[in-house]
Design a protein around this motif. Structure first.
Motif, PDB file in Angstrom:
ATOM      1  N   PRO A 272       2.751  -0.031   5.450  1.00  0.00           N
ATOM      2  CA  PRO A 272       1.698  -1.056   5.485  1.00  0.00           C
ATOM      3  C   PRO A 272       0.593  -0.822   4.465  1.00  0.00           C
ATOM      4  CG  PRO A 272       2.211  -0.264   7.704  1.00  0.00           C
ATOM      5  CD  PRO A 272       2.876   0.664   6.736  1.00  0.00           C
ATOM      6  N   ILE A 273       0.288   0.464   4.183  1.00  0.00           N
ATOM      7  CA  ILE A 273      -0.766   0.778   3.219  1.00  0.00           C
ATOM      8  C   ILE A 273      -0.366   0.305   1.829  1.00  0.00           C
ATOM      9  CG2 ILE A 273      -2.200   2.583   2.238  1.00  0.00           C
ATOM     10  CD1 ILE A 273      -2.627   2.107   5.216  1.00  0.00           C
ATOM     11  N   THR A 274       0.884   0.530   1.463  1.00  0.00           N
ATOM     12  CA  THR A 274       1.386   0.052   0.170  1.00  0.00           C
ATOM     13  C   THR A 274       1.294  -1.465   0.091  1.00  0.00           C
ATOM     14  OG1 THR A 274       2.930   1.917   0.036  1.00  0.00           O
ATOM     15  CG2 THR A 274       3.386   0.020  -1.369  1.00  0.00           C
ATOM     16  N   PHE A 275       1.651  -2.122   1.176  1.00  0.00           N
ATOM     17  CA  PHE A 275       1.563  -3.589   1.211  1.00  0.00           C
ATOM     18  C   PHE A 275       0.125  -4.051   0.981  1.00  0.00           C
ATOM     19  CE2 PHE A 275       0.698  -7.522   3.416  1.00  0.00           C
ATOM     20  CZ  PHE A 275       1.741  -8.356   3.027  1.00  0.00           C
ATOM     21  N   LEU A 276      -0.826  -3.439   1.686  1.00  0.00           N
ATOM     22  CA  LEU A 276      -2.230  -3.853   1.561  1.00  0.00           C
ATOM     23  C   LEU A 276      -2.751  -3.647   0.144  1.00  0.00           C
ATOM     24  CD1 LEU A 276      -4.065  -2.732   4.833  1.00  0.00           C
ATOM     25  CD2 LEU A 276      -3.698  -5.058   3.991  1.00  0.00           C
ATOM     26  N   LYS A 277      -2.412  -2.510  -0.456  1.00  0.00           N
ATOM     27  CA  LYS A 277      -2.889  -2.217  -1.812  1.00  0.00           C
ATOM     28  C   LYS A 277      -2.376  -3.260  -2.804  1.00  0.00           C
ATOM     29  CE  LYS A 277      -3.443   2.807  -1.383  1.00  0.00           C
ATOM     30  NZ  LYS A 277      -2.933   4.124  -1.840  1.00  0.00           N
ATOM     31  N   LYS A 306       5.680  -7.573  -7.114  1.00  0.00           N
ATOM     32  CA  LYS A 306       5.092  -6.330  -6.607  1.00  0.00           C
ATOM     33  C   LYS A 306       5.786  -5.788  -5.361  1.00  0.00           C
ATOM     34  CE  LYS A 306       0.372  -6.873  -8.368  1.00  0.00           C
ATOM     35  NZ  LYS A 306      -1.063  -6.814  -8.017  1.00  0.00           N
ATOM     36  N   MET A 307       6.371  -6.703  -4.562  1.00  0.00           N
ATOM     37  CA  MET A 307       6.993  -6.288  -3.301  1.00  0.00           C
ATOM     38  C   MET A 307       8.526  -6.296  -3.361  1.00  0.00           C
ATOM     39  SD  MET A 307       4.130  -6.092  -1.480  1.00  0.00           S
ATOM     40  CE  MET A 307       2.526  -6.878  -1.233  1.00  0.00           C
ATOM     41  N   GLY A 308       9.090  -6.963  -4.374  1.00  0.00           N
ATOM     42  CA  GLY A 308      10.546  -7.017  -4.474  1.00  0.00           C
ATOM     43  C   GLY A 308      11.193  -7.995  -3.521  1.00  0.00           C
ATOM     44  N   VAL A 309      10.440  -9.000  -3.045  1.00  0.00           N
ATOM     45  CA  VAL A 309      10.979  -9.994  -2.114  1.00  0.00           C
ATOM     46  C   VAL A 309      11.738 -11.061  -2.903  1.00  0.00           C
ATOM     47  CG1 VAL A 309      10.388 -11.764  -0.410  1.00  0.00           C
ATOM     48  CG2 VAL A 309       9.156  -9.587  -0.438  1.00  0.00           C
ATOM     49  N   THR A 418       7.045 -13.264   5.524  1.00  0.00           N
ATOM     50  CA  THR A 418       8.043 -13.328   4.459  1.00  0.00           C
ATOM     51  C   THR A 418       8.678 -11.968   4.223  1.00  0.00           C
ATOM     52  OG1 THR A 418       6.850 -15.137   3.387  1.00  0.00           O
ATOM     53  CG2 THR A 418       8.390 -13.887   2.029  1.00  0.00           C
ATOM     54  N   THR A 419       7.852 -10.928   4.197  1.00  0.00           N
ATOM     55  CA  THR A 419       8.368  -9.572   3.970  1.00  0.00           C
ATOM     56  C   THR A 419       9.282  -9.129   5.100  1.00  0.00           C
ATOM     57  OG1 THR A 419       6.330  -9.016   2.770  1.00  0.00           O
ATOM     58  CG2 THR A 419       7.710  -7.181   3.508  1.00  0.00           C
ATOM     59  N   GLY A 426      17.993  -8.241   4.215  1.00  0.00           N
ATOM     60  CA  GLY A 426      18.431  -7.444   3.079  1.00  0.00           C
ATOM     61  C   GLY A 426      18.050  -8.039   1.746  1.00  0.00           C
ATOM     62  N   ARG A 427      16.919  -8.770   1.708  1.00  0.00           N
ATOM     63  CA  ARG A 427      16.490  -9.452   0.488  1.00  0.00           C
ATOM     64  C   ARG A 427      15.210  -8.847  -0.096  1.00  0.00           C
ATOM     65  NH1 ARG A 427      18.559 -14.744   0.301  1.00  0.00           N
ATOM     66  NH2 ARG A 427      20.596 -14.787   1.313  1.00  0.00           N
ATOM     67  N   VAL A 428      14.960  -7.560   0.166  1.00  0.00           N
ATOM     68  CA  VAL A 428      13.790  -6.877  -0.388  1.00  0.00           C
ATOM     69  C   VAL A 428      14.267  -5.695  -1.224  1.00  0.00           C
ATOM     70  CG1 VAL A 428      11.678  -5.573   0.098  1.00  0.00           C
ATOM     71  CG2 VAL A 428      12.266  -7.545   1.504  1.00  0.00           C
ATOM     72  N   ASN A 429      13.827  -5.610  -2.464  1.00  0.00           N
ATOM     73  CA  ASN A 429      14.142  -4.486  -3.345  1.00  0.00           C
ATOM     74  C   ASN A 429      13.111  -3.391  -3.073  1.00  0.00           C
ATOM     75  OD1 ASN A 429      14.497  -2.647  -5.445  1.00  0.00           O
ATOM     76  ND2 ASN A 429      15.103  -4.252  -6.902  1.00  0.00           N
ATOM     77  N   LEU A 430      13.493  -2.365  -2.314  1.00  0.00           N
ATOM     78  CA  LEU A 430      12.565  -1.314  -1.915  1.00  0.00           C
ATOM     79  C   LEU A 430      12.090  -0.482  -3.096  1.00  0.00           C
ATOM     80  CD1 LEU A 430      14.134  -0.092   1.462  1.00  0.00           C
ATOM     81  CD2 LEU A 430      12.158  -1.580   1.110  1.00  0.00           C
ATOM     82  N   ASP A 431      12.888  -0.409  -4.138  1.00  0.00           N
ATOM     83  CA  ASP A 431      12.443   0.327  -5.326  1.00  0.00           C
ATOM     84  C   ASP A 431      11.217  -0.351  -5.930  1.00  0.00           C
ATOM     85  OD1 ASP A 431      14.468   2.175  -5.055  1.00  0.00           O
ATOM     86  OD2 ASP A 431      15.868   1.045  -6.331  1.00  0.00           O
ATOM     87  N   VAL A 432      11.236  -1.673  -5.967  1.00  0.00           N
ATOM     88  CA  VAL A 432      10.079  -2.420  -6.474  1.00  0.00           C
ATOM     89  C   VAL A 432       8.901  -2.286  -5.514  1.00  0.00           C
ATOM     90  CG1 VAL A 432       9.201  -4.714  -7.067  1.00  0.00           C
ATOM     91  CG2 VAL A 432      11.529  -4.052  -7.721  1.00  0.00           C
ATOM     92  N   PHE A 433       9.171  -2.384  -4.217  1.00  0.00           N
ATOM     93  CA  PHE A 433       8.105  -2.304  -3.222  1.00  0.00           C
ATOM     94  C   PHE A 433       7.369  -0.966  -3.308  1.00  0.00           C
ATOM     95  CE2 PHE A 433       6.213  -1.414   0.857  1.00  0.00           C
ATOM     96  CZ  PHE A 433       5.708  -2.634   1.287  1.00  0.00           C
ATOM     97  N   ASN A 434       8.110   0.111  -3.469  1.00  0.00           N
ATOM     98  CA  ASN A 434       7.507   1.446  -3.469  1.00  0.00           C
ATOM     99  C   ASN A 434       7.005   1.890  -4.836  1.00  0.00           C
ATOM    100  OD1 ASN A 434       7.998   1.958  -0.668  1.00  0.00           O
ATOM    101  ND2 ASN A 434      10.159   2.346  -1.151  1.00  0.00           N
TER     102      ASN A 434
END
Length: 450
Positions: A272-277, A306-309, A418-419, A426-434
């Motif tokens: 959640p902290i990454t999301f907020l930032k 930024k989130m890979g969605v 959405t996230t 399975g539609r979120v790229n976690l590499d992009v999110f992190n």
């Protein structure tokens, strides 16, 4: 070259014009000052009480409230029909569309519950006797005080036996149910009823335009309503207003920083902290513009870069959320119910609170697209539990201050939904999110434009 220079020279002059929000805030302050002067500095007399307080202030203030009441039924009905009819897009997204709708409705119900809980903990309306200004219509008070309807009867009353009668009587839960039914049928029938769909869309445009016109009378209405309120009860009415603001801000903070963050952690398994930032610039933009619709492009771009969605998910959920997901507005309505009920001494029980949660949740479908329309549907929520509409007079001016914060919470709820939905599909790229550097080119481009 000359045209550009002329345009540039005209821009500063145009910016000097006060917006409606600023004018309403000025009217709020002047109304309070005028009322306090009447209460403390002008002795009781026929001119003060009959001509001004219960004459000019009362007639103009109540006239504005009646204009708001006039809009409620047709505006909400048409908005909800159009909103439900647009859900035809769920055919292409299947279960994702259903999850999105359920998520939006559930978070709105949670938001209202949080608002009612915090409102009852803070008790913003206790300690001030407002009965002296409630001389126009006590039927709503009588209705609330004599309400013994069971929860079962309340649920059954949602289904109208006669939709036309429900529309005529302003039975809003039944109106909302029927509007949703009509909208869904229009969505399912598609092109066969295209003319009917277009009729509701055009009539909805008419009601939105009418709402905008009525809101131009808001400064005068707010001035007269508050002048009469403070002329009767003095400066004692100001403390509850501050407590009301505190209650709304606290409920918004809980919804944004606790409820949403827990959903991200539990349902999407992301930080959640990454999301907020990463999402903070969108929240700041929404705060500055105070409009959910204006943030739609930036919201989708931030989620993608930024989130890979997956863009195919956000292109459906974000515009839909800007239309039907109004958690911040529902929070305002929940705290406003507690505030007004305590202010006017209207008893509220479990049935009334359940009605508020249901009404505010369903009404959120029809509260987007028009500035200050949340205040219009607030009168609908008040009517559902028999609260006096005079309470909106105090809420209106303060609500303009809270509107920016509320919008930031609204669009954050859209992004969280959405996230979560995209992650479960399975539609979120976690590499992009992190990746802390993902989407940095967006910030650079924004700085260059500024």
């Amino acid at each position: 070259m000359t045209k550009i220079e002329e345009k540039g020279q005209g821009t500063p002059a145009h910016k000097n014009h006060l917006g409606l929000t600023s004018i309403i805030l000025i009217a709020l302050g002047l109304g309070i000052i005028c009322g306090v002067v009447f209460h403390y500095c002008i002795p009781q007399s026929g001119i003060r009480d009959d001509v001004f307080v219960n004459g000019i202030f009362y007639v103009i203030g109540q006239g504005f409230i009646r204009l708001m009441q006039m809009l409620v039924v047709p505006l909400v009905f048409c908005s909800i029909v159009c909103g439900a009819a647009s859900i035809g897009d769920t055919k292409t997204l299947g279960s994702i569309g259903v999850k999105t709708l359920l998520f939006y409705l559930c978070t709105t119900a949670v938001a209202v519950s949080v608002a009612l809980t915090i409102g009852n903990l803070i008790n913003p309306g206790l300690g001030v006797d407002m009965s002296s200004i409630l001389v126009s219509d006590t039927s709503s008070l009588d209705k609330a005080q004599s309400s013994n309807t069971s929860i079962a009867d309340t649920l059954l009353a949602i289904i109208p036996k006669n939709p036309v009668q429900a529309l005529a009587n302003g039975d809003m839960l039944a109106v909302i149910f029927f509007a949703l039914f009509v909208g869904i049928i229009i969505s399912l029938m598609g092109r066969k009823v295209e003319m009917v769909h277009r009729f509701f869309e055009q009539f909805n445009d008419i009601m939105m335009k009418m709402t905008s016109i009525v809101m131009f009378a808001a400064p005068v209405g707010v001035f007269c309503l508050l002048a009469r309120t403070f002329a009767n009860v003095g400066f004692e009415a100001f403390l509850p207003m501050l407590k009301y603001m505190l209650g709304v801000l606290l409920a918004l903070a809980v919804q944004c920083l606790v409820v949403y963050m827990l959903m991200l952690w539990l349902l999407a398994r992301v930080n959640p902290i990454t999301f907020l930032k990463k999402f903070f610039p969108v929240m700041a933009f929404a705060f500055s513009t105070a409009t959910s619709n204006a943030t739609i492009p930036l919201n989708m771009e931030t989620l993608e870069k930024k989130m890979g969605v997956d863009r195919r998910i956000s292109s459906f959920t974000i515009p839909l959320g800007a239309t039907i997901n109004m958690d911040g507005t529902s929070i305002m309505q929940g705290v406003a119910v507690v505030f007004t009920a305590q202010l006017f001494g209207v008893p509220m029980g479990p049935v009334e609170y359940a009605t508020v949660i249901a009404t505010a949740t369903l009404a959120s479908i029809g509260t987007a697209g028009v500035p200050s329309v949340g205040l219009i549907t607030l009168s609908m929520v008040f009517n559902s539990v028999g609260l006096p509409l005079e309470g909106i007079a105090l809420i209106m001016g303060i609500d303009r201050i809270l509107d920016m914060t509320r919008t930031a919470v609204n669009i954050t709820g859209d992004a969280v939904c959405t996230t979560v939905v995209a992650k479960q599909a399975g539609r979120v790229n976690l590499d992009v999110f992190n990746d802390p550097l993902a989407g940095k080119d967006m910030d650079v481009a924004a700085l260059e434009q500024n």
